[in-house]
Design an enzyme around this catalytic site. Sequence first.
Site, PDB file in Angstrom:
ATOM      1  N   HIS A 202      77.564  73.848  64.227  1.00 38.61           N
ATOM      2  CA  HIS A 202      76.361  73.186  64.729  1.00 38.61           C
ATOM      3  C   HIS A 202      76.561  71.740  65.176  1.00 38.61           C
ATOM      4  O   HIS A 202      75.622  71.096  65.616  1.00 38.61           O
ATOM      5  CB  HIS A 202      75.221  73.243  63.702  1.00 38.61           C
ATOM      6  CG  HIS A 202      75.397  72.299  62.542  1.00 38.61           C
ATOM      7  ND1 HIS A 202      76.109  72.627  61.429  1.00 38.61           N
ATOM      8  CD2 HIS A 202      74.966  71.035  62.336  1.00 38.61           C
ATOM      9  CE1 HIS A 202      76.104  71.620  60.587  1.00 38.61           C
ATOM     10  NE2 HIS A 202      75.420  70.620  61.112  1.00 38.61           N
TER      11      HIS A 202
HETATM   12  C1  UD1 Z   1      70.710  67.876  61.984  1.00 35.35           C
HETATM   13  C2  UD1 Z   1      71.412  66.600  61.553  1.00 35.35           C
HETATM   14  C3  UD1 Z   1      72.828  66.926  61.100  1.00 35.35           C
HETATM   15  C4  UD1 Z   1      72.848  68.023  60.068  1.00 35.35           C
HETATM   16  C5  UD1 Z   1      72.067  69.231  60.561  1.00 35.35           C
HETATM   17  C6  UD1 Z   1      71.956  70.248  59.465  1.00 35.35           C
HETATM   18  C7  UD1 Z   1      70.807  64.511  62.699  1.00 35.35           C
HETATM   19  C8  UD1 Z   1      71.208  63.539  63.742  1.00 35.35           C
HETATM   20  N1  UD1 Z   1      71.514  65.646  62.653  1.00 35.35           N
HETATM   21  O1  UD1 Z   1      71.399  68.382  63.122  1.00 35.35           O
HETATM   22  O2  UD1 Z   1      73.409  65.762  60.539  1.00 35.35           O
HETATM   23  O3  UD1 Z   1      74.186  68.395  59.830  1.00 35.35           O
HETATM   24  O4  UD1 Z   1      70.744  68.821  60.941  1.00 35.35           O
HETATM   25  O5  UD1 Z   1      71.654  71.520  59.932  1.00 35.35           O
HETATM   26  O6  UD1 Z   1      69.892  64.255  61.966  1.00 35.35           O
HETATM   27  N2  UD1 Z   1      66.123  73.310  66.381  1.00 35.35           N
HETATM   28  C9  UD1 Z   1      65.310  74.415  66.357  1.00 35.35           C
HETATM   29  N3  UD1 Z   1      64.627  74.656  65.188  1.00 35.35           N
HETATM   30  C10 UD1 Z   1      64.705  73.871  64.092  1.00 35.35           C
HETATM   31  C11 UD1 Z   1      65.523  72.745  64.145  1.00 35.35           C
HETATM   32  C12 UD1 Z   1      66.243  72.483  65.304  1.00 35.35           C
HETATM   33  O7  UD1 Z   1      65.199  75.161  67.316  1.00 35.35           O
HETATM   34  O8  UD1 Z   1      64.055  74.177  63.080  1.00 35.35           O
HETATM   35  C13 UD1 Z   1      66.922  73.073  67.621  1.00 35.35           C
HETATM   36  C14 UD1 Z   1      66.208  72.191  68.632  1.00 35.35           C
HETATM   37  O9  UD1 Z   1      66.561  72.662  69.893  1.00 35.35           O
HETATM   38  C15 UD1 Z   1      66.848  70.838  68.403  1.00 35.35           C
HETATM   39  C16 UD1 Z   1      68.264  71.196  67.966  1.00 35.35           C
HETATM   40  O10 UD1 Z   1      68.136  72.411  67.248  1.00 35.35           O
HETATM   41  O11 UD1 Z   1      66.812  70.019  69.543  1.00 35.35           O
HETATM   42  C17 UD1 Z   1      68.912  70.147  67.095  1.00 35.35           C
HETATM   43  O12 UD1 Z   1      68.099  69.827  65.962  1.00 35.35           O
HETATM   44  P1  UD1 Z   1      68.216  68.383  65.271  1.00 35.35           P
HETATM   45  O13 UD1 Z   1      67.369  68.343  64.079  1.00 35.35           O
HETATM   46  O14 UD1 Z   1      68.022  67.309  66.284  1.00 35.35           O
HETATM   47  O15 UD1 Z   1      69.738  68.287  64.871  1.00 35.35           O
HETATM   48  P2  UD1 Z   1      70.677  69.334  64.131  1.00 35.35           P
HETATM   49  O16 UD1 Z   1      71.726  69.756  65.091  1.00 35.35           O
HETATM   50  O17 UD1 Z   1      69.864  70.371  63.462  1.00 35.35           O
HETATM   51  N1  UDP Z   2      73.344  77.140  54.622  1.00 34.93           N
HETATM   52  C1  UDP Z   2      72.414  78.153  54.394  1.00 34.93           C
HETATM   53  N2  UDP Z   2      72.270  79.143  55.325  1.00 34.93           N
HETATM   54  C2  UDP Z   2      73.014  79.185  56.469  1.00 34.93           C
HETATM   55  C3  UDP Z   2      73.959  78.153  56.683  1.00 34.93           C
HETATM   56  C4  UDP Z   2      74.097  77.141  55.754  1.00 34.93           C
HETATM   57  O1  UDP Z   2      71.738  78.157  53.366  1.00 34.93           O
HETATM   58  O2  UDP Z   2      72.821  80.116  57.268  1.00 34.93           O
HETATM   59  C5  UDP Z   2      73.441  76.046  53.636  1.00 34.93           C
HETATM   60  C6  UDP Z   2      74.818  75.817  53.060  1.00 34.93           C
HETATM   61  O3  UDP Z   2      74.999  76.605  51.904  1.00 34.93           O
HETATM   62  C7  UDP Z   2      74.786  74.332  52.734  1.00 34.93           C
HETATM   63  C8  UDP Z   2      73.850  73.758  53.765  1.00 34.93           C
HETATM   64  O4  UDP Z   2      73.125  74.843  54.304  1.00 34.93           O
HETATM   65  O5  UDP Z   2      74.241  74.114  51.453  1.00 34.93           O
HETATM   66  C9  UDP Z   2      74.629  73.054  54.848  1.00 34.93           C
HETATM   67  O6  UDP Z   2      73.786  72.726  55.889  1.00 34.93           O
HETATM   68  P1  UDP Z   2      74.306  72.444  57.362  1.00 34.93           P
HETATM   69  O7  UDP Z   2      75.618  73.083  57.581  1.00 34.93           O
HETATM   70  O8  UDP Z   2      73.187  72.810  58.254  1.00 34.93           O
HETATM   71  O9  UDP Z   2      74.378  70.854  57.406  1.00 34.93           O
HETATM   72  P2  UDP Z   2      75.506  69.777  57.000  1.00 34.93           P
HETATM   73  O10 UDP Z   2      75.915  70.006  55.607  1.00 34.93           O
HETATM   74  O11 UDP Z   2      76.613  69.896  57.992  1.00 34.93           O
HETATM   75  O12 UDP Z   2      74.793  68.478  57.203  1.00 34.93           O
END
Ligand code: UD1
Ligand code: UDP
Length: 353
Positions: A202
């Site tokens: 991601h």
């Molecule tokens: C965010 C965090 C990242 C973390 C990740 C965990 C920031 C800058 N990034 O990244 O550090 O590792 O969460 O998963 O805060 N979207 C959906 N549905 C949702 C959420 C997101 O469709 O419920 C899509 C949208 O198109 C959005 C994109 O995902 O623009 C990115 O979401 P965003 O919250 O901006 O960043 P993440 O990549 O999720």
């Molecule tokens: N995780 C989950 N379901 C999934 C993928 C990840 O529950 O399908 C959990 C995973 O066990 C971990 C957390 O989400 O605890 C990690 O989140 P993510 O990878 O989105 O973010 P990051 O840690 O990189 O910020």
Amino acid sequence: MKVASVVGTRPQFVKAAALSPEIRRRAKEIVIHTGQHYDEEMSKVFFESLHLPEPDYDLGVGSGSHGQQTGLMLAGVEEVLDKEKPDSVLVYGDTNSTLAGALAAAKLHIPVGHVEAGLRSNNRTMPEEINRIIVDHISTSLFAPTKIAVENLRREGIEKGVHLVGDVMYDLAMRSANSSKTKEILKEMGLRSKGYLLATVHRPANTDNRSNLEAIIEALQECGRPVVFPVHPRTAKAIRASHIFVHRSGGNIARIEPVDYLTFICLLTNAEKVITDSGGVQKEAYFFGIPCITLREETEWPETVETGWNLLVGARKKEILRAVRKFEPKGRPAMAFGDGHAAERIARLVAGG
Ligand code: UD1
Ligand code: UDP
């Protein structure tokens, strides 16, 4: 004593699930959900499956550019803090929700506790690195999970308020490892324990760069094993936009919606290896002694690499494939993430008792 916890994304729900019960034993907690993650499988399922208390406030901010998203969250959190006047605010990790929560509180002179303080990837092109640096420098209490995190803070001149407490995700992982419901997913998906790879992707550096995303998907397609791939919404969007083909069925990749935490831990502990660019997943793989192939050039969890359980391969197809075949760490990882009581320690420091 009133503590406000600011959460908004999947990894923060996981961290809060470890800490919230310990806080509630000692203080009144209010939960502010920024709404950064909002899909049912990115948010609601975590509240339900981890028995997290319903948020007292849901700001519903949703997706947007960094400035737009952070700005809306900042204004929203500020309004709640102004009304609730908590004695202390807790923020988790390194997302935009973390930054907004810490900034709003610090400007109102409310003490900020940062859970997972002191991590550094030393790559400032990652939005998380900017968030970590700022949040650490405006926090009152810095709850560091590892010795390296304490050292990183010291190097930036931060020594006051630093507490080496261990890792709250380790606490939760240990409690959740044997959850009974979990094996169902293996049966449902026709998976054999240690007979598949688990993949998550991601990071913008991988999803928003077509050639990186293509190299990763091709490596998954050519690795000669079944792959379970719970797809993050950012990645789903990128795959759709770039028309890269990922098997839905019939191929070796089972592309599924993101799963709840307990299901994920089951998929992880039964996997032969994990391929990921997630911060939290690298760590969880280490907790359970599952070899981790990391689709990045650096990590904020160097302990996992130095002990030989995590291999950094970037988005290079050949290296990913070589690691799938050859990366075989031996023995068990030496534990570097505390003793399973990090949450209790943090709660005592925040709320006494
Ligand atoms: C965010 C965090 C990242 C973390 C990740 C965990 C920031 C800058 N990034 O990244 O550090 O590792 O969460 O998963 O805060 N979207 C959906 N549905 C949702 C959420 C997101 O469709 O419920 C899509 C949208 O198109 C959005 C994109 O995902 O623009 C990115 O979401 P965003 O919250 O901006 O960043 P993440 O990549 O999720
Ligand atoms: N995780 C989950 N379901 C999934 C993928 C990840 O529950 O399908 C959990 C995973 O066990 C971990 C957390 O989400 O605890 C990690 O989140 P993510 O990878 O989105 O973010 P990051 O840690 O990189 O910020």
